[in-house]
Design a protein around this motif. Structure first.
Motif, PDB file in Angstrom:
ATOM      1  N   ARG A  15      -1.025  -4.407   7.286  1.00 46.33           N
ATOM      2  CA  ARG A  15      -1.708  -4.899   6.090  1.00 46.33           C
ATOM      3  C   ARG A  15      -2.378  -6.210   6.481  1.00 46.33           C
ATOM      4  NH1 ARG A  15       0.566  -8.188   1.205  1.00 46.33           N
ATOM      5  NH2 ARG A  15      -0.782  -7.541  -0.508  1.00 46.33           N
ATOM      6  N   TRP A  28      -6.733  -7.356   0.328  1.00 50.14           N
ATOM      7  CA  TRP A  28      -5.974  -6.796   1.449  1.00 50.14           C
ATOM      8  C   TRP A  28      -6.473  -5.402   1.776  1.00 50.14           C
ATOM      9  CZ3 TRP A  28      -2.607  -9.994   3.800  1.00 50.14           C
ATOM     10  CH2 TRP A  28      -2.100 -11.069   3.068  1.00 50.14           C
ATOM     11  N   GLU A  99       4.189   3.870  -3.811  1.00 49.20           N
ATOM     12  CA  GLU A  99       5.210   2.871  -4.137  1.00 49.20           C
ATOM     13  C   GLU A  99       6.465   3.236  -3.370  1.00 49.20           C
ATOM     14  OE1 GLU A  99       5.719   2.388  -8.322  1.00 49.20           O
ATOM     15  OE2 GLU A  99       3.577   2.067  -8.662  1.00 49.20           O
ATOM     16  N   SER A 104       9.448  -2.295  -0.883  1.00 43.85           N
ATOM     17  CA  SER A 104       8.399  -3.262  -1.198  1.00 43.85           C
ATOM     18  C   SER A 104       8.133  -3.229  -2.699  1.00 43.85           C
ATOM     19  CB  SER A 104       7.120  -2.914  -0.428  1.00 43.85           C
ATOM     20  OG  SER A 104       6.063  -3.754  -0.828  1.00 43.85           O
ATOM     21  N   SER A 105       7.775  -4.387  -3.245  1.00 46.31           N
ATOM     22  CA  SER A 105       7.488  -4.444  -4.682  1.00 46.31           C
ATOM     23  C   SER A 105       6.043  -4.033  -4.976  1.00 46.31           C
ATOM     24  CB  SER A 105       7.734  -5.859  -5.214  1.00 46.31           C
ATOM     25  OG  SER A 105       6.921  -6.781  -4.500  1.00 46.31           O
ATOM     26  N   GLU A 106       5.234  -3.864  -3.948  1.00 46.01           N
ATOM     27  CA  GLU A 106       3.831  -3.478  -4.110  1.00 46.01           C
ATOM     28  C   GLU A 106       3.595  -2.102  -3.496  1.00 46.01           C
ATOM     29  OE1 GLU A 106       1.129  -6.441  -2.649  1.00 46.01           O
ATOM     30  OE2 GLU A 106       2.528  -8.048  -3.113  1.00 46.01           O
ATOM     31  N   ARG A 107       2.493  -1.485  -3.920  1.00 46.22           N
ATOM     32  CA  ARG A 107       2.095  -0.228  -3.273  1.00 46.22           C
ATOM     33  C   ARG A 107       1.768  -0.521  -1.811  1.00 46.22           C
ATOM     34  NH1 ARG A 107      -0.355   4.210  -5.953  1.00 46.22           N
ATOM     35  NH2 ARG A 107      -2.195   3.926  -4.673  1.00 46.22           N
ATOM     36  N   MET A 108       2.114   0.425  -0.953  1.00 43.14           N
ATOM     37  CA  MET A 108       1.876   0.214   0.472  1.00 43.14           C
ATOM     38  C   MET A 108       1.395   1.497   1.132  1.00 43.14           C
ATOM     39  SD  MET A 108       5.873  -0.051   1.703  1.00 43.14           S
ATOM     40  CE  MET A 108       5.479  -0.379   3.399  1.00 43.14           C
TER      41      MET A 108
END
Length: 196
Positions: A15, A28, A99, A104-108
Motif C-alpha cells: 500500500r 493510497w 475487509e 485491518s480496520s480498513e479495506r485492503m
C-alpha cells in the motif's frame, strides 16, 4: 492418483501513498510487490498461515499473504508456454479489495489466486478482475519449461482452404450462382413491335 506439480508461495502486497494532484481523489493505492517463498520449506512454518503487516511507515505498508498453491495442469500447457516464451515470464496474481476483520480496520488488497498461466490471467482480466504481475525467478521458469516440454501437444496446423473454393452466398446466406454468359441489351425486349 498422481499429484500435480505444485509450489507453495506467499504474496506481498504494498500500500503506497499516491503522489501529486491525484492524491486529492485517492490518497493510497495497492500494488503487487512480490511473489515469494517458492523455495522455502516447510512453507507454513516459515510464513505462518494468516496475513501480517511486515512493514509500516508514513508512506507505505507491506502485507504478506501466505499459503497459495500454484499447480501446473496438463491441459493448460499452452498457457504456460505463452508465459515462458514471453520476454519476461511472470507470476500472475488476482487480488480484490476486501475487509479483513481482525487484521485491518480498513479495506485492503487481498490476493485470491496465483498462476503461471497466460490463459488464467486472460480469463481474470476478461472478468474485470484486478490482475498484476511480477517477474518469476529463473528456477521457477525452468520448472515450468520442463513441464511444458513434457506435456505440450502441438496441434498440426490445418491447411486453409483457398478463398476460390468457398461456396458463394447471397446477402441472406442462400447459395448463389455466377454465370459467365453475357446478357446483352438488358434481357429480352417485350415492346410493342418487332421493328421490321
Amino acid at each position: 492418483m498422481t499429484q500435480r506439480p505444485s509450489l507453495q508461495v506467499a504474496v506481498v502486497m504494498r500500500r503506497e501513498r499516491v503522489p501529486g494532484d491525484m492524491s486529492r481523489w485517492q490518497p493510497w493505492r495497492w500494488v503487487l510487490h512480490d511473489v515469494t517463498g517458492h523455495d522455502v520449506l516447510p512453507h507454513a512454518e516459515h510464513f505462518g498461515s494468516v496475513p501480517r503487516c511486515m512493514r509500516q511507515t508514513d508512506d507505505e505498508q507491506m502485507w504478506l499473504h501466505p499459503g497459495f498453491t500454484v499447480e501446473l495442469f496438463k491441459d493448460d500447457a499452452e498457457g504456460y508456454e505463452l508465459n515462458a516464451s514471453s520476454p519476461a515470464p511472470c507470476w500472475f496474481v488476482l487480488w480484490r479489495m476486501e475487509e479483513e476483520p481482525g487484521i485491518s480496520s480498513e479495506r485492503m488488497a487481498v490476493p485470491t489466486m496465483v498462476s503461471l498461466s497466460y490463459h488464467d490471467a486472460g480469463r481474470w482480466l476478461d472478468a474485470q478482475e484486478n490482475v498484476d504481475q511480477v517477474p518469476a525467478p529463473a528456477e521457477v521458469v525452468a520448472w515450468m519449461k520442463a513441464f511444458i516440454d513434457e506435456h505440450l501437444v502441438v496441434e498440426a496446423k490445418r491447411r486453409r482452404r483457398p478463398e476460390s473454393f468457398r461456396t458463394l452466398q447471397d446477402r441472406f446466406g442462400n447459395p448463389a450462382s455466377v454465370s459467365t454468359e453475357k446478357n446483352r441489351g438488358g434481357g429480352q425486349h417485350n415492346g410493342g413491335g418487332d421493328g421490321q
